[in-house]
Design a protein around this motif. Structure first.
Motif, mmCIF file in Angstrom:
data_model
loop_
_atom_site.group_PDB
_atom_site.id
_atom_site.type_symbol
_atom_site.label_atom_id
_atom_site.label_comp_id
_atom_site.label_asym_id
_atom_site.label_seq_id
_atom_site.Cartn_x
_atom_site.Cartn_y
_atom_site.Cartn_z
ATOM 1 N N ALA A 28 -1.647 8.664 11.733
ATOM 2 C CA ALA A 28 -0.475 8.642 12.375
ATOM 3 C C ALA A 28 0.713 8.340 11.374
ATOM 4 N N PRO A 29 1.261 9.564 10.938
ATOM 5 C CA PRO A 29 2.288 9.230 9.636
ATOM 6 C C PRO A 29 3.524 8.858 10.305
ATOM 7 N N TRP A 30 4.526 8.396 9.572
ATOM 8 C CA TRP A 30 5.954 8.236 10.143
ATOM 9 C C TRP A 30 6.717 9.495 10.006
ATOM 10 N N GLY A 31 6.481 10.676 9.237
ATOM 11 C CA GLY A 31 7.156 11.873 9.136
ATOM 12 C C GLY A 31 6.579 12.593 7.745
ATOM 13 N N GLY A 32 7.686 13.402 7.330
ATOM 14 C CA GLY A 32 7.423 13.995 5.991
ATOM 15 C C GLY A 32 8.518 15.135 5.754
ATOM 16 N N THR A 33 8.182 15.858 5.050
ATOM 17 C CA THR A 33 9.001 16.892 4.456
ATOM 18 C C THR A 33 8.679 18.539 4.654
ATOM 19 N N ILE A 34 9.583 19.366 4.670
ATOM 20 C CA ILE A 34 9.413 20.861 4.649
ATOM 21 C C ILE A 34 10.501 21.256 3.995
ATOM 22 N N THR A 35 10.195 22.157 3.027
ATOM 23 C CA THR A 35 11.347 23.167 2.475
ATOM 24 C C THR A 35 11.029 24.250 2.455
ATOM 25 N N PHE A 36 12.087 25.184 2.832
ATOM 26 C CA PHE A 36 11.864 26.667 3.121
ATOM 27 C C PHE A 36 12.744 27.307 1.690
ATOM 28 N N GLY A 37 12.166 28.418 1.372
ATOM 29 C CA GLY A 37 12.722 29.245 0.519
ATOM 30 C C GLY A 37 13.999 29.869 0.799
ATOM 31 N N THR A 38 15.074 29.868 -0.105
ATOM 32 C CA THR A 38 16.198 30.579 0.174
ATOM 33 C C THR A 38 16.379 31.858 -0.233
ATOM 34 N N ASN A 39 15.142 32.475 -1.235
ATOM 35 C CA ASN A 39 15.376 33.929 -1.144
ATOM 36 C C ASN A 39 14.321 34.483 -0.794
ATOM 37 N N LYS A 66 0.812 -1.035 0.170
ATOM 38 C CA LYS A 66 -0.023 0.033 -0.061
ATOM 39 C C LYS A 66 1.026 1.449 -0.004
ATOM 40 N N THR A 67 0.665 2.194 -0.814
ATOM 41 C CA THR A 67 1.286 3.636 -0.743
ATOM 42 C C THR A 67 0.617 4.722 -0.289
ATOM 43 N N SER A 68 1.083 5.222 0.563
ATOM 44 C CA SER A 68 0.681 6.562 1.237
ATOM 45 C C SER A 68 0.875 7.738 0.519
ATOM 46 N N PHE A 69 0.207 8.855 0.031
ATOM 47 C CA PHE A 69 0.732 10.074 -0.833
ATOM 48 C C PHE A 69 0.005 11.263 -0.417
ATOM 49 N N ARG A 70 0.759 12.363 0.269
ATOM 50 C CA ARG A 70 0.038 13.446 0.596
ATOM 51 C C ARG A 70 0.951 14.508 0.381
ATOM 52 N N PHE A 84 2.503 -6.284 9.870
ATOM 53 C CA PHE A 84 3.535 -5.333 9.810
ATOM 54 C C PHE A 84 2.886 -4.346 8.916
ATOM 55 N N VAL A 85 2.248 -4.604 7.800
ATOM 56 C CA VAL A 85 1.529 -3.711 6.962
ATOM 57 C C VAL A 85 0.810 -2.703 7.738
ATOM 58 N N ALA A 86 -0.129 -3.493 8.770
ATOM 59 C CA ALA A 86 -1.034 -2.710 9.421
ATOM 60 C C ALA A 86 -0.235 -1.704 10.607
ATOM 61 N N LEU A 87 0.848 -2.323 10.869
ATOM 62 C CA LEU A 87 1.787 -1.238 11.813
ATOM 63 C C LEU A 87 2.303 -0.396 11.065
ATOM 64 N N ALA A 88 2.912 -0.329 9.871
ATOM 65 C CA ALA A 88 3.393 0.506 9.302
ATOM 66 C C ALA A 88 2.510 1.736 8.715
ATOM 67 N N ASP A 89 1.127 1.392 8.376
ATOM 68 C CA ASP A 89 0.120 2.326 7.837
ATOM 69 C C ASP A 89 -0.613 2.883 8.932
ATOM 70 N N GLY A 90 -0.764 2.307 10.318
ATOM 71 C CA GLY A 90 -1.375 2.919 11.177
ATOM 72 C C GLY A 90 -0.602 3.247 12.464
ATOM 73 N N ARG A 91 0.707 2.650 12.594
ATOM 74 C CA ARG A 91 1.389 2.819 13.809
ATOM 75 C C ARG A 91 0.614 2.768 15.227
#
Length: 314
Positions: free
Chosen positions: A148-159, A2-6, A127-134
């Motif tokens: 219950a995500p594992w994490g994510g990403t943030i990008t800040f502008g340099t300009n 299963k793939t999660s995408f946001r 394991f799949v249920a654990l990874a998807d729902g923690r």
């Protein structure tokens, strides 16, 4: 598998917070340009402590063994609008939310991009249920009532002219600059699911967010969302309390230069509605870090923002 995408878009470190129920960890491995100076990392530490100190969830570790597979993918922290990258060999500790940060020069009014990561999990069904729902059953429900995500990403502008405050408990004059604490807090709330989680969109109806806690804070009326087609931000007409003063919700899509905004009661209520165990709706700045002796005793312009999301796909 299963793939999660946001993802969430906004035109507007590796350091861990002190141990709490939820441990927000900013990871700097993709900061190839050295954007995150010591003072900027200190601000992100404050953001981590704010959320870590106010979220009481218990999240299962993601540590595949045997035939189990966990492949974490994020939007490229140095080019988030054009690509994704796999985080090699990622494992996630219990209660940890790992947020990879990066920086690049954006065009126009885009000052930052952020949102949850996604993943592919395989192997045993447990394991799949654990990874998807923690370990959070509501994250696996249909419709989902938790996130219950594992994490994510943030990008800040340099300009961008950023203001990095060495004491977020006070507010100084920083006219013409954008407050890093404000924007990083806003972005982190999107990583945690506001405007991006399935449990958020399950409570969106007719241009309003119908969560019970948010509705109660908003005098019994479901708070309006920004009418921009994304259903990801509160409307700028709303007001909610922060530090005893009404302000536009932090998760509204307009953030002014030269001003600080905090998580309001409405923002925290929305996190509660999408499944987080929020200790207090009044948290605005992290608790001060105790002095070493105390630890010893204890031990012994306008910024326009937008967002988009795609649901979990089989």
């Amino acid at each position: 598998m299963k793939t999660s995408f946001r993802i969430a878009l906004f035109g507007l470190a590796c350091a861990a917070a002190p141990a709490q129920a939820v441990d927000i960890v900013f990871d700097y491995r993709y900061d190839s340009g050295g954007f995150f100076t010591d003072d900027r990392r200190a601000v992100l530490d404050d953001v981590a402590r704010l959320f870590s100190g106010n979220l009481d969830d218990t999240l299962a570790a993601i540590q595949p063994t045997g035939d189990d597979v966990f492949v974490a993918r994020i939007f490229d922290p140095v080019d988030p609008l054009n690509g994704t990258v796999v985080v090699p060999g990622l494992t996630v500790a219990a209660d940890e939310i790992r947020i990879f940060v990066g920086a690049r020069a954006f065009s126009g009014q885009t000052l930052g991009v952020g949102g949850p990561g996604f993943h592919v999990a395989g192997g045993s069904s447990d394991f799949v249920a654990l990874a998807d729902g923690r370990g959070e059953p509501g994250a696996l429900a249909s419709p989902p009532t938790d996130f219950a995500p594992w994490g994510g990403t943030i990008t800040f502008g340099t300009n961008v002219g950023w203001y990095a405050d060495d004491d977020v408990g006070t507010v100084e004059n920083f006219a013409g600059l954008f407050d890093l604490y404000t924007v990083a807090t806003h972005e982190t709330a999107h990583v945690l699911g506001i405007g991006t989680a399935d449990s958020w969109f399950a409570q969106v109806s007719d241009g309003s967010f119908t969560g019970a806690a948010a509705t109660a804070v908003n005098d019994g009326v479901a708070p309006l969302l920004r009418d921009d087609g994304s259903d990801a931000h509160f409307d700028t007409s709303l007001r909610a309390a922060a530090n005893g003063v009404d302000q536009v919700p932090l998760l509204a899509p307009v953030i002014p230069a030269g001003a600080r905004r905090y998580m309001t009661e409405l923002d925290w209520a929305a996190l509660r509605d999408i499944g987080w165990d929020v200790a207090s709706l009044q948290a605005t700045v992290p608790a001060p870090i105790p002095e070493p002796a105390t630890w010893g005793l204890m031990a012994g312009g306008l910024l326009l923002v937008g967002a988009a999301a795609r649901r979990r796909a089989a």
